[in-house]
Motif scaffolding. Structure first.
Motif, short mmCIF file in Angstrom:
data_model
loop_
_atom_site.label_atom_id
_atom_site.label_comp_id
_atom_site.label_asym_id
_atom_site.label_seq_id
_atom_site.Cartn_x
_atom_site.Cartn_y
_atom_site.Cartn_z
N GLU A 223 40.39 -41.75 34.37
CA GLU A 223 40.77 -40.41 34.35
C GLU A 223 40.10 -39.35 33.64
N LEU A 224 39.32 -38.43 34.26
CA LEU A 224 38.27 -37.82 33.68
C LEU A 224 38.65 -36.23 33.76
N GLY A 225 38.23 -35.46 32.75
CA GLY A 225 38.89 -34.08 32.57
C GLY A 225 37.98 -32.88 33.46
N SER A 226 36.88 -33.15 34.22
CA SER A 226 36.13 -32.40 34.87
C SER A 226 35.60 -32.95 36.15
N THR A 227 35.21 -32.13 36.98
CA THR A 227 34.80 -32.48 38.39
C THR A 227 33.23 -33.22 38.17
N GLY A 228 32.58 -32.56 37.13
CA GLY A 228 31.16 -33.24 36.90
C GLY A 228 31.22 -34.58 36.27
N ALA A 229 32.29 -34.71 35.57
CA ALA A 229 32.42 -36.03 34.77
C ALA A 229 32.79 -37.14 35.93
N VAL A 230 33.56 -36.93 36.82
CA VAL A 230 34.26 -37.56 37.99
C VAL A 230 32.84 -37.99 38.71
N LYS A 231 32.11 -37.03 39.26
CA LYS A 231 30.84 -37.26 39.91
C LYS A 231 29.99 -38.23 39.36
N SER A 232 29.78 -38.11 38.16
CA SER A 232 28.81 -38.98 37.31
C SER A 232 29.61 -40.47 37.35
N ALA A 233 30.65 -40.49 37.07
CA ALA A 233 31.39 -41.94 37.14
C ALA A 233 31.20 -42.57 38.67
N VAL A 234 31.31 -41.57 39.50
CA VAL A 234 31.23 -42.60 40.87
C VAL A 234 29.64 -42.71 41.33
N GLU A 235 28.86 -41.92 40.77
CA GLU A 235 27.32 -42.09 41.01
C GLU A 235 27.17 -43.57 40.33
N ALA A 236 27.86 -43.85 39.23
CA ALA A 236 27.43 -44.89 38.34
C ALA A 236 28.02 -46.20 38.89
N GLY A 237 28.86 -45.85 39.97
CA GLY A 237 29.72 -47.08 40.56
C GLY A 237 30.82 -47.60 40.05
N PHE A 238 31.58 -46.72 39.30
CA PHE A 238 32.72 -46.94 38.85
C PHE A 238 33.75 -46.94 39.37
N GLY A 239 33.76 -46.15 40.71
CA GLY A 239 34.80 -46.24 41.62
C GLY A 239 34.48 -44.99 42.69
N ILE A 240 35.64 -44.90 43.38
CA ILE A 240 35.57 -43.65 44.49
C ILE A 240 36.48 -42.51 44.21
N THR A 241 36.32 -41.70 44.76
CA THR A 241 37.40 -40.35 44.51
C THR A 241 37.35 -39.44 45.64
N MET A 242 38.48 -38.37 45.71
CA MET A 242 38.69 -37.43 46.30
C MET A 242 38.27 -36.14 45.77
N LEU A 243 37.14 -35.44 46.29
CA LEU A 243 36.78 -34.21 45.70
C LEU A 243 36.48 -33.21 46.96
N SER A 244 36.15 -32.01 46.70
CA SER A 244 35.61 -30.96 47.61
C SER A 244 34.42 -31.25 48.27
N PRO A 245 33.96 -31.23 49.11
CA PRO A 245 32.56 -31.33 49.71
C PRO A 245 31.61 -30.39 49.21
#
Length: 301
Positions: A223-245
Motif C-alpha cells: 500500500e503506497l501513498g502516491s500514484t508514482g510510487a505505485v507505478k514504480s512498484a508495478v514496473e519492478a514486478g511487485f504486483g498489478i494495480t488499477m490506475l487511470s490510463p
C-alpha cells in the motif's frame, strides 16, 4: 437595489447571522449591515428581525428570498452562457486540485486553454480534498477539483470530467499478453494499491463490493501513498494495480507496463468542481470549468 445587495440578503438569510454572512462573503460585518439597510430603505420595509441569537425573516423578507435566489441562479446561468464568447478576460485563477487531476489530467489541458484564453493566468495547488475545502472556505482559492463527491453544507459540487481505472500490469507478467481478462482471473494475483482513503482506492473497492467481492480478500503486496510510487512498484514486478490510463502514458510508451481491459467490470469515476455556495465564481473560473466540460464532451464523441 442591485444584485450585490440581493446576494448579501440571501447569504444573511441562509447563514442566519450578519457575522456568518460577513465571513462567507469576505466582507466586514458593518458593510453587510449597511447593504441590508439600503435594501430595506429601497423597499420601504424591514426584511430581517435582528435578535441577539439569530436572524429571522419578516413577512416581506420571506417574500423576497425566492426572488433573491432566482437572481443568483440567473447570474450563474448568464455567466455559463457567455463564457464561451469571452476571449479577452484578464484574471488570475487560484484553484486547488487533487493529485491525479493535478498531475495527470490538467497539465495536458492547460496549454490549449492558455492558447484560447491567453489573458487568464492559473495558479494551481495540488493537495488533498480536506486541504482544498479549507483553503476555499478561507477564500484563498476560487474553487477546487476533486476525485470523489463530498457532502459539505457550504459547497456547490459540480461534475466536470470522467475517468475510468484500468488494470495495469508490468511487461513480462502472465496477463501482459492478454487482450482482455475476467475479474476473477485478476484477483488471483498480488496487488500494489494506493493508500486507504485515496480516491483511486475508493473507486476500486466500491466496484468490488458491488460485484460481491470483499476488498479485504485481495492479495495486497503493498500500500503506497502516491500514484508514482505505485507505478514504480508495478514496473519492478511487485504486483498489478488499477490506475487511470492517463497516469501511465509515459510508462506504456516506454513499454514498461501495459493496460489490460477487464471484460466484466467497469471502474468509472466522476471528477467534481467545488466552490462556496455564498461566492459567485468569477467569469474566468466559469470559463475554465466550461472548457473542461467541453474537452470531456469532445473525448466522448
Amino acid at each position: 437595489m442591485n444584485f450585490h445587495q440581493l446576494h448579501i440578503f440571501y447569504t444573511v438569510a441562509e447563514r442566519g447571522s450578519f457575522s456568518a454572512a460577513a465571513s462567507a462573503l469576505h466582507m466586514t460585518q458593518p458593510a453587510v449591515t449597511m447593504q441590508i439597510q439600503s435594501l430595506e430603505e429601497y423597499f420601504g420595509t424591514r426584511l430581517l428581525i435582528r435578535s441577539t441569537k439569530k436572524i429571522e425573516l419578516t413577512e416581506a423578507g420571506i417574500t423576497l428570498l425566492p426572488y433573491a435566489a432566482k437572481s443568483i441562479a440567473l447570474v450563474k446561468e448568464t455567466d455559463n452562457a457567455m463564457a464561451s464568447h469571452t476571449h479577452m478576460l484578464q484574471d488570475r485563477l487560484q484553484l486547488g486540485s487533487s493529485l491525479t487531476i493535478g498531475e495527470y489530467f490538467l497539465p495536458r489541458l492547460l496549454g490549449p486553454f492558455g492558447q484560447q484564453y491567453p489573458h487568464i493566468s492559473i495558479m494551481m495547488k495540488v493537495m488533498n480534498t480536506t486541504q482544498i475545502i479549507e483553503e476555499i472556505t478561507k477564500h484563498q482559492l476560487n474553487f477546487g477539483l476533486i476525485e470523489a463527491t463530498i457532502h459539505h453544507p457550504d459547497m456547490v459540487i459540480d461534475p466536470v470530467m470522467q475517468d475510468e481505472l484500468k488494470l495495469i500490469v508490468p511487461i513480462g507478467h502472465p496477463l501482459a499478453e492478454r487482450e482482455s481478462v475476467e475479474l476473477e482471473e485478476v484477483l488471483a494475483y498480488p496487488f500494489v494499491l494506493r493508500e486507504k482513503g485515496s480516491g483511486t482506492r475508493q473507486v476500486m473497492e466500491s466496484v468490488l463490493i458491488h460485484k460481491g467481492i470483499d476488498p479485504q480478500s485481495l492479495q495486497t503486496a503493498m500500500e503506497l501513498g502516491s500514484t508514482g510510487a505505485v507505478k514504480s512498484a508495478v514496473e519492478a514486478g511487485f504486483g498489478i494495480t488499477m490506475l487511470s490510463p492517463a497516469s501511465v502514458k509515459h510508462e506504456t510508451a516506454l513499454n514498461l507496463v501495459t493496460i489490460i481491459p477487464i471484460r466484466d467490470a467497469e471502474f468509472k469515476r466522476q471528477f467534481y468542481a467545488i466552490h462556496l455556495k455564498s461566492t459567485l465564481l468569477p467569469l474566468s473560473a466559469v470559463t475554465f470549468l466550461n472548457f473542461l466540460k467541453q474537452q470531456q464532451d469532445q473525448q466522448g464523441e
